[in-house]
Design a protein around this motif. Sequence first.
Motif, PDB file in Angstrom:
ATOM      1  N   ALA A   1       0.732  -1.350   0.182  1.00 34.77           N
ATOM      2  CA  ALA A   1       0.024   0.051   0.098  1.00 34.77           C
ATOM      3  C   ALA A   1       1.036   1.215  -0.051  1.00 34.77           C
ATOM      4  O   ALA A   1       1.573   1.675   0.850  1.00 34.77           O
ATOM      5  CB  ALA A   1      -1.148  -0.041   1.245  1.00 34.77           C
TER       6      ALA A   1
ATOM      7  N   PHE B   1       3.618   0.390   2.650  1.00 33.42           N
ATOM      8  CA  PHE B   1       3.038  -0.186   3.783  1.00 33.42           C
ATOM      9  C   PHE B   1       3.053  -1.933   2.888  1.00 33.42           C
ATOM     10  O   PHE B   1       2.657  -1.960   2.034  1.00 33.42           O
ATOM     11  CB  PHE B   1       1.961  -0.207   4.182  1.00 33.42           C
ATOM     12  CG  PHE B   1       1.780   1.117   5.294  1.00 33.42           C
ATOM     13  CD1 PHE B   1       2.431   1.233   6.334  1.00 33.42           C
ATOM     14  CD2 PHE B   1       1.229   2.345   4.371  1.00 33.42           C
ATOM     15  CE1 PHE B   1       1.987   2.439   7.068  1.00 33.42           C
ATOM     16  CE2 PHE B   1       1.420   3.577   5.172  1.00 33.42           C
ATOM     17  CZ  PHE B   1       1.708   3.679   6.414  1.00 33.42           C
TER      18      PHE B   1
ATOM     19  N   MET C   1       2.853  -6.235   3.473  1.00 38.67           N
ATOM     20  CA  MET C   1       2.530  -7.623   4.321  1.00 38.67           C
ATOM     21  C   MET C   1       2.665  -8.511   3.438  1.00 38.67           C
ATOM     22  O   MET C   1       2.352  -8.630   2.169  1.00 38.67           O
ATOM     23  CB  MET C   1       1.021  -7.534   4.510  1.00 38.67           C
ATOM     24  CG  MET C   1       0.429  -6.242   5.456  1.00 38.67           C
ATOM     25  SD  MET C   1      -1.394  -6.212   5.794  1.00 38.67           S
ATOM     26  CE  MET C   1      -1.975  -7.727   6.274  1.00 38.67           C
TER      27      MET C   1
ATOM     28  N   SER D   1       2.603  -1.525  16.036  1.00 45.45           N
ATOM     29  CA  SER D   1       2.617  -0.504  15.140  1.00 45.45           C
ATOM     30  C   SER D   1       1.721  -0.818  14.019  1.00 45.45           C
ATOM     31  O   SER D   1       1.177  -0.213  13.393  1.00 45.45           O
ATOM     32  CB  SER D   1       3.732  -0.170  14.466  1.00 45.45           C
ATOM     33  OG  SER D   1       4.842   0.087  15.474  1.00 45.45           O
TER      34      SER D   1
ATOM     35  N   CYS E   1      -3.503  -3.829  15.576  1.00 46.63           N
ATOM     36  CA  CYS E   1      -4.723  -3.371  14.992  1.00 46.63           C
ATOM     37  C   CYS E   1      -5.379  -4.066  13.989  1.00 46.63           C
ATOM     38  O   CYS E   1      -6.540  -4.756  13.820  1.00 46.63           O
ATOM     39  CB  CYS E   1      -4.397  -1.895  14.173  1.00 46.63           C
ATOM     40  SG  CYS E   1      -5.906  -1.319  13.311  1.00 46.63           S
ATOM     41  N   HIS E   2      -4.576  -4.809  12.930  1.00 50.56           N
ATOM     42  CA  HIS E   2      -4.999  -5.649  11.813  1.00 50.56           C
ATOM     43  C   HIS E   2      -5.766  -6.772  12.450  1.00 50.56           C
ATOM     44  O   HIS E   2      -6.777  -7.196  11.972  1.00 50.56           O
ATOM     45  CB  HIS E   2      -4.009  -6.203  10.826  1.00 50.56           C
ATOM     46  CG  HIS E   2      -3.858  -5.155   9.653  1.00 50.56           C
ATOM     47  ND1 HIS E   2      -4.001  -5.334   8.397  1.00 50.56           N
ATOM     48  CD2 HIS E   2      -3.130  -4.088   9.683  1.00 50.56           C
ATOM     49  CE1 HIS E   2      -3.557  -4.310   7.717  1.00 50.56           C
ATOM     50  NE2 HIS E   2      -3.147  -3.273   8.450  1.00 50.56           N
TER      51      HIS E   2
HETATM   52  C1  HEC Z   1      -5.064   1.624  13.258  1.00 48.42           C
HETATM   53  C2  HEC Z   1      -5.201   0.320  12.535  1.00 48.42           C
HETATM   54  C3  HEC Z   1      -4.058   0.195  11.574  1.00 48.42           C
HETATM   55  C4  HEC Z   1      -2.780   0.140  11.935  1.00 48.42           C
HETATM   56  C5  HEC Z   1      -1.930   0.645  12.948  1.00 48.42           C
HETATM   57  C6  HEC Z   1      -2.263  -0.447  10.836  1.00 48.42           C
HETATM   58  N1  HEC Z   1      -3.070  -0.660   9.685  1.00 48.42           N
HETATM   59 FE1  HEC Z   1      -2.611  -1.271   7.762  1.00 48.42          FE
HETATM   60  N2  HEC Z   1      -4.722  -1.347   7.337  1.00 48.42           N
HETATM   61  C7  HEC Z   1      -5.870  -0.933   8.446  1.00 48.42           C
HETATM   62  C8  HEC Z   1      -6.941  -0.649   7.578  1.00 48.42           C
HETATM   63  C9  HEC Z   1      -8.270   0.022   8.046  1.00 48.42           C
HETATM   64  C10 HEC Z   1      -6.792  -1.189   6.216  1.00 48.42           C
HETATM   65  C11 HEC Z   1      -7.596  -0.948   4.977  1.00 48.42           C
HETATM   66  C12 HEC Z   1      -7.141  -0.205   4.096  1.00 48.42           C
HETATM   67  C13 HEC Z   1      -7.799   1.250   3.900  1.00 48.42           C
HETATM   68  O1  HEC Z   1      -8.373   1.744   4.967  1.00 48.42           O
HETATM   69  O2  HEC Z   1      -7.653   1.866   2.928  1.00 48.42           O
HETATM   70  C14 HEC Z   1      -5.399  -1.496   6.278  1.00 48.42           C
HETATM   71  C15 HEC Z   1      -4.625  -2.124   4.926  1.00 48.42           C
HETATM   72  C16 HEC Z   1      -3.393  -2.279   4.969  1.00 48.42           C
HETATM   73  C17 HEC Z   1      -2.528  -3.107   3.844  1.00 48.42           C
HETATM   74  C18 HEC Z   1      -3.333  -3.378   2.683  1.00 48.42           C
HETATM   75  C19 HEC Z   1      -3.827  -4.856   2.694  1.00 48.42           C
HETATM   76  C20 HEC Z   1      -5.267  -4.915   3.631  1.00 48.42           C
HETATM   77  O3  HEC Z   1      -5.044  -5.234   4.907  1.00 48.42           O
HETATM   78  O4  HEC Z   1      -6.035  -4.846   3.001  1.00 48.42           O
HETATM   79  C21 HEC Z   1      -1.227  -3.060   4.081  1.00 48.42           C
HETATM   80  C22 HEC Z   1      -0.226  -3.862   3.199  1.00 48.42           C
HETATM   81  C23 HEC Z   1      -1.193  -2.568   5.563  1.00 48.42           C
HETATM   82  N3  HEC Z   1      -2.204  -2.181   5.849  1.00 48.42           N
HETATM   83  C24 HEC Z   1      -0.057  -2.820   6.028  1.00 48.42           C
HETATM   84  C25 HEC Z   1       0.325  -1.956   7.434  1.00 48.42           C
HETATM   85  C26 HEC Z   1       1.452  -1.917   8.110  1.00 48.42           C
HETATM   86  C27 HEC Z   1       2.819  -2.521   7.435  1.00 48.42           C
HETATM   87  C28 HEC Z   1       1.298  -1.227   9.289  1.00 48.42           C
HETATM   88  C29 HEC Z   1       2.350  -1.205  10.278  1.00 48.42           C
HETATM   89  C30 HEC Z   1       3.373  -0.020   9.908  1.00 48.42           C
HETATM   90  C31 HEC Z   1      -0.116  -1.190   9.247  1.00 48.42           C
HETATM   91  N4  HEC Z   1      -0.772  -1.633   8.358  1.00 48.42           N
HETATM   92  C32 HEC Z   1      -0.704  -0.508  10.408  1.00 48.42           C
HETATM   93  C33 HEC Z   1      -5.625  -0.732   9.484  1.00 48.42           C
HETATM   94  C34 HEC Z   1      -4.414  -0.395  10.156  1.00 48.42           C
END
Ligand code: HEC
Length: 209
Positions: free
Chosen positions: A122, A139, A141, A174, A178-179
């Motif tokens: 992302a 970002f 995964m 970090s 959350c995920h």
């Molecule tokens: C507070 C909650 C939260 C945190 C903390 C967070 N994410 Fe997410 N992440 C989300 C949400 C909600 C989405 C859905 C995308 C959107 O909102 O556009 C997402 C989407 C993503 C995606 C796209 C794949 C998917 O799950 O759909 C990636 C890659 C990702 N996150 C990586 C990370 C990484 C690496 C970190 C740490 C540095 C991180 N995220 C921290 C909430 C979080």
Amino acid sequence: MTRLLPMAGTALALLLAASQAQASGCIAATPGTSLSADEAAAVYDCLKDILLNGYRQGDKRWIPADYVEDYRSWSPASRYPAFSEAHGGRHLVTYVNEIGAADYLRFDESETEMPVGALLAAESFSVDDRGRAQPGPLFLMEKVERGRSPQTGDWFYMAVAPNGSPMVMDVISSCSACHQSRFGQRGGLGYPPAEARAQPVSASGSQPE
Ligand code: HEC
């Protein structure tokens, strides 16, 4: 000696802030966080090369460099850069690699077990209250073998700063906490907001409508 350490820390923080707040020269039609889909897409068009060139700079250390080199050739999972409060109030553009595409692009709300080797990337940018767009982190995964990282649902989380440096962070607090807490029931996947999702792929591989 020890008195120098806090100063070194401050200098580093300033350096990081400066490198992340670099002016891109891209200006959004609407300042702040309420860009329309078209306005966000226009900012992304302007930023596209700046983002990629920034992420590609320098040594990726523990992050496989080919993830950063290749992600633009993966399947787009979002139609426009949707606003994501969860990622620091930034707009995200999401891509999924070939191994993960068929499963991810179903945007399934039920338990989704992504195949090992699935990768998600992302890109991100923010827009300040004067409309100035700033590059944000990439970002990442990666789905790893079952049992390899049980604390994170067998996902590796990584992030590359806009200047290409791999970001040092506690991935549990970090990223994963959350995920897992919000999306644990669907395999830890956040998915772009419904209106921003790429055309879903059905189980047969054909597209609806
Ligand atoms: C507070 C909650 C939260 C945190 C903390 C967070 N994410 Fe997410 N992440 C989300 C949400 C909600 C989405 C859905 C995308 C959107 O909102 O556009 C997402 C989407 C993503 C995606 C796209 C794949 C998917 O799950 O759909 C990636 C890659 C990702 N996150 C990586 C990370 C990484 C690496 C970190 C740490 C540095 C991180 N995220 C921290 C909430 C979080």
